[in-house]
Design a protein around this motif. Structure first.
Motif, PDB file in Angstrom:
ATOM      1  N   THR A  20       1.167  -1.171  -0.117  1.00 35.97           N
ATOM      2  CA  THR A  20       0.262  -0.002  -0.367  1.00 35.97           C
ATOM      3  C   THR A  20       1.114   1.635   0.346  1.00 35.97           C
ATOM      4  O   THR A  20       0.473   2.658  -0.396  1.00 35.97           O
ATOM      5  CB  THR A  20      -0.902   0.244   1.175  1.00 35.97           C
ATOM      6  OG1 THR A  20      -0.233   0.048   2.436  1.00 35.97           O
ATOM      7  CG2 THR A  20      -2.454  -1.550   1.500  1.00 35.97           C
ATOM      8  N   SER A  32      -2.836   6.405   3.808  1.00 32.42           N
ATOM      9  CA  SER A  32      -4.279   5.387   4.153  1.00 32.42           C
ATOM     10  C   SER A  32      -4.784   6.097   3.309  1.00 32.42           C
ATOM     11  O   SER A  32      -5.938   4.985   3.887  1.00 32.42           O
ATOM     12  CB  SER A  32      -4.649   6.947   5.450  1.00 32.42           C
ATOM     13  OG  SER A  32      -4.477   7.928   5.104  1.00 32.42           O
ATOM     14  N   SER A  35      -5.239   2.020   1.565  1.00 29.46           N
ATOM     15  CA  SER A  35      -5.865   1.286   2.841  1.00 29.46           C
ATOM     16  C   SER A  35      -6.781   1.343   2.928  1.00 29.46           C
ATOM     17  O   SER A  35      -8.156   0.720   3.105  1.00 29.46           O
ATOM     18  CB  SER A  35      -5.530   1.665   3.805  1.00 29.46           C
ATOM     19  OG  SER A  35      -3.932   1.147   4.079  1.00 29.46           O
TER      20      SER A  35
END
Length: 300
Positions: A20, A32, A35
């Motif tokens: 990621t 983030s 994700s």
């Protein structure tokens, strides 16, 4: 099911990069955000896409299956973009040509340059590729004109012969080969030879000639283009067969021996068009100029 392009984009990058963090760097977004996009995608499809293996994101079997559909979709979007650019090019008076490397380097680039000087309002896009790519790009209408070897029977393209091009042998300056500027095919077969990669129309023509004469040549290097083969000959790596126009300049002739073949060989170049499209006025005008420049007697 409410999938977003961002979710698919993040999924594709994580599949390719297995991280990621790396996906976020490639997409220029935060880790983030990647994700969250993967989590939302898993909620939408109803199954897990990845398991963690240390810092590595390992795709599940279901993810592998889903990725195949994603890859097809991305390829489709890419093709839509190419097709749109091709349509736009025709409207803007742009000529898009795809050509075999040997023909681009020896003939086409120079002729396009001369034609462009006479038609300053036209724009040009020139690419080179092997025959498989030339056929595909012209057949799908992404290029109005291909210039290559005879394409054979195809439902997607049609072709006409442009010219017949002589083939010659080239050898390092200090190599004793041939007699009075002429070399035989059996003598060539005994030397270390540099040839194009398998699948090249030019290579296929040479292979057929050696086979017809029941000769087993000593191919030691396979090069990607005729210019690369010529550079290898200059370096003393062996002898080669090339389009005679590759060694037409006096500067090139200083570095290598150029020999005629005792049994002359020619290869044809062709103009290749989308089968169901008429050429634009700009392409037709260019073809006429191209034919005059190559001194072809075959009418378009």
């Amino acid at each position: 099911m409410n999938l977003t392009f961002r979710q698919i984009e993040c999924f594709r990058h994580v599949m390719l990069l297995e991280s990621t963090v790396a996906a976020a760097d490639a997409l220029r977004i935060s880790q983030s955000s990647v994700s969250r996009a993967i989590t939302k995608l898993e909620e939408e499809v109803g199954f897990n896409l990845f398991t963690r293996d240390g810092n590595r994101m390992k795709p599940t079997h279901d993810a592998d299956v889903l990725y195949q559909a994603v890859a097809r979709t991305i390829d489709g979007l890419t093709e839509i973009g190419r097709t749109a650019r091709a349509i736009q090019s025709r409207r803007l008076g742009r000529i898009r040509i795809i050509c075999l490397p040997a023909l681009l380097e020896t003939t086409v680039a120079k002729i396009v340059g001369e034609f462009a000087l006479r038609h300053p309002d036209l724009r040009f896009e020139i690419e080179m590729g092997g025959m498989a790519r030339v056929m595909e790009e012209v057949g799908k209408g992404r290029f109005e004109l291909g210039i290559g070897a005879p394409p054979g029977d195809s439902p997607e393209v049609r072709s006409v012969v442009l010219d017949k091009r002589p083939v010659c042998a080239v050898a390092p300056k200090d190599l004793k080969i041939g007699r009075d500027g002429v070399v035989s095919w059996p003598e060539l077969a005994r030397h270390r030879m540099i040839v194009l990669l398998p699948g090249s129309p030019f290579r296929e023509r040479i292979d057929r000639q050696f086979e017809a004469l029941s000769l087993a040549p000593n191919f030691v290097i396979e090069a990607c283009t005729q210019q690369a083969a010529l550079q290898l000959v200059r370096a003393g790596a062996g002898v080669s067969l090339v389009d005679a126009k590759c060694v037409a300049s006096e500067e090139t002739k200083k570095d290598v021996q150029t020999l005629e073949l005792d049994a002359p060989m020619f290869w044809e170049s062709c103009l290749i068009f989308p089968r169901h499209e008429l050429p634009s006025h700009a392409i037709s005008t260019f073809i006429q100029f191209l034919r005059r420049s190559t001194e072809s007697s075959i009418r378009y």
